[in-house]
Design an enzyme around this catalytic site. Structure first.
Site, PDB file in Angstrom:
ATOM      1  N   SER A   1      49.250  43.714  -4.192  1.00 46.28           N
ATOM      2  CA  SER A   1      48.968  45.005  -4.811  1.00 46.28           C
ATOM      3  C   SER A   1      48.702  44.793  -6.301  1.00 46.28           C
ATOM      4  CB  SER A   1      50.137  45.975  -4.566  1.00 46.28           C
ATOM      5  OG  SER A   1      49.812  47.270  -5.016  1.00 46.28           O
ATOM      6  N   THR A   2      49.437  45.469  -7.176  1.00 45.56           N
ATOM      7  CA  THR A   2      49.178  45.380  -8.615  1.00 45.56           C
ATOM      8  C   THR A   2      49.255  43.933  -9.103  1.00 45.56           C
ATOM      9  OG1 THR A   2      50.219  47.545  -8.848  1.00 45.56           O
ATOM     10  CG2 THR A   2      49.846  46.274 -10.861  1.00 45.56           C
TER      11      THR A   2
ATOM     12  N   HIS B   1      45.783  46.273  -2.078  1.00 49.25           N
ATOM     13  CA  HIS B   1      45.722  47.679  -2.483  1.00 49.25           C
ATOM     14  C   HIS B   1      44.761  47.817  -3.662  1.00 49.25           C
ATOM     15  CE1 HIS B   1      50.184  47.910  -1.009  1.00 49.25           C
ATOM     16  NE2 HIS B   1      49.325  47.878  -0.005  1.00 49.25           N
TER      17      HIS B   1
ATOM     18  N   MET C   1      53.637  46.608  -6.716  1.00 41.32           N
ATOM     19  CA  MET C   1      54.678  47.630  -6.765  1.00 41.32           C
ATOM     20  C   MET C   1      55.056  48.073  -5.352  1.00 41.32           C
ATOM     21  SD  MET C   1      53.348  50.111  -9.829  1.00 41.32           S
ATOM     22  CE  MET C   1      52.907  49.480 -11.453  1.00 41.32           C
TER      23      MET C   1
ATOM     24  N   ASP D   1      55.612  47.627   0.410  1.00 46.70           N
ATOM     25  CA  ASP D   1      54.705  47.403   1.536  1.00 46.70           C
ATOM     26  C   ASP D   1      54.674  45.921   1.903  1.00 46.70           C
ATOM     27  OD1 ASP D   1      52.835  47.852   3.531  1.00 46.70           O
ATOM     28  OD2 ASP D   1      51.127  47.783   2.165  1.00 46.70           O
TER      29      ASP D   1
END
Length: 314
Positions: free
Chosen positions: A136-137, A162, A254, A257
């Site tokens: 993600s991030t 993401h 973050m 998931d």
């Protein structure tokens, strides 16, 4: 800028999607970026593209005394563009900064042996498994760091990242630019092949594996899982029946998931990893996975490619 540098071609963009497309096509040497753009989650893609092309950039503040986005963003804090100009600065200051950054030494680009189709020559093979990656991030740059080390004949690799809904295709082309293997978007019914990396990003469908062999991608609509579509948990959970043939990792990001799915994979016999705190832009998803015992080992980003490839041969 145009009057100071005769013959210079300047592109203007009033949104990130336009900026990304122009940069990908024109490969500029420098970019002035309004600081507001750097606060958008999708700017991570812009930074990764700039890094891949060695494009220098600087953020431009509205006024003196404004708080730059990098002060509150761990992603920008470790990236380029940490110096600011303001819209009130004299044009000569913009030109001076441009000169300084463009004339700075540029990194050398490593060349690899090429095959007839333009891809690097294949590396020595080994026992094939599936490699699954969730991020993600901060994940875009992490994926670049990993995939540049994957050989032409790497195991089939499935990635959920993401990102904004309009940036999935850009991520695929960005990763394909630097990865010796073939990077392609995840599509329903596609057979999994060695030397291919399948990316689910910016889609409204979850990526998973078919319920029988030969394995194929299964793209399925549905509600968010663990707060996301596509979801890392959805991918990992679908691979549980093939656990002993799976190598999986969770990268920077973050939330949580992927942690639950990674735990199920570990229980099913998969080899599981998580990015360590020191090399993570955001130590959220990897931390949850580690704390619940889903990851067998924490690995630094610089060692992640080698760790995954070695695990896929064992």
């Amino acid at each position: 800028m145009e009057s100071a540098y005769p013959g210079m071609k300047v592109f203007l963009a009033n949104n990130l999607m336009m900026a990304y497309n122009q940069a990908e096509a024109a490969q500029p040497v420098f970019a002035f970026v309004e600081d507001g753009f750097t606060k958008l989650p999708e700017f991570e893609m812009m930074m990764a593209l700039f890094s891949a092309m060695d494009t220098r950039w600087v953020s431009v503040m509205d006024r003196q005394g404004s708080t730059p986005a990098r002060k509150s963003s761990p992603l920008l804090d470790v990236g380029a563009g940490i110096f600011e100009l303001t819209k009130a600065d004299h044009p000569s200051q913009f030109a001076q900064y441009f000169d300084m950054m463009v004339k700075a030494p540029r990194r050398s680009v490593r060349s690899a042996p090429r095959t007839a189709n333009g891809r690097p020559a294949a590396a020595a093979g080994g026992n094939r498994k599936l490699i699954l990656i969730g991020s993600s991030t901060g994940g875009v740059e992490a994926l670049r760091s990993i995939l540049v080390g994957f050989p032409f004949d790497c195991p089939p690799t499935l990635i959920v990242q993401h990102t904004g809904k309009n940036f999935g295709s850009g991520l695929v082309s960005l990763l394909d630019r630097i990865c010796p293997a073939k990077v392609r978007p995840a599509e329903d019914g596609v057979s999994l092949e060695p030397g291919h990396v399948y990316v689910a990003a910016g889609q409204r469908r979850h990526m998973g594996l078919s319920s029988r062999k030969p394995l194929r991608l299964r793209m399925k609509e549905g509600p968010d899982i663990s707060g996301h579509t596509p979801s890392v948990d959805a991918l990992f959970t679908s691979a549980v029946p093939y656990g002993k043939d799976v190598v999986a990792t969770i990268l920077t990001g973050m939330g949580q998931d992927g942690a639950r799915g990674l735990l199920e994979l570990r229980k099913a016999g998969a080899k599981t990893f998580a990015q360590d705190e020191k090399s993570s832009v955001v130590y959220g998803m990897p931390r949850v996975a580690w704390d619940m015992g889903a990851a067998q080992q924490q690995v630094s980003l610089t060692r992640m490619a080698g760790t995954l490839l070695q695990a896929s041969k064992a």
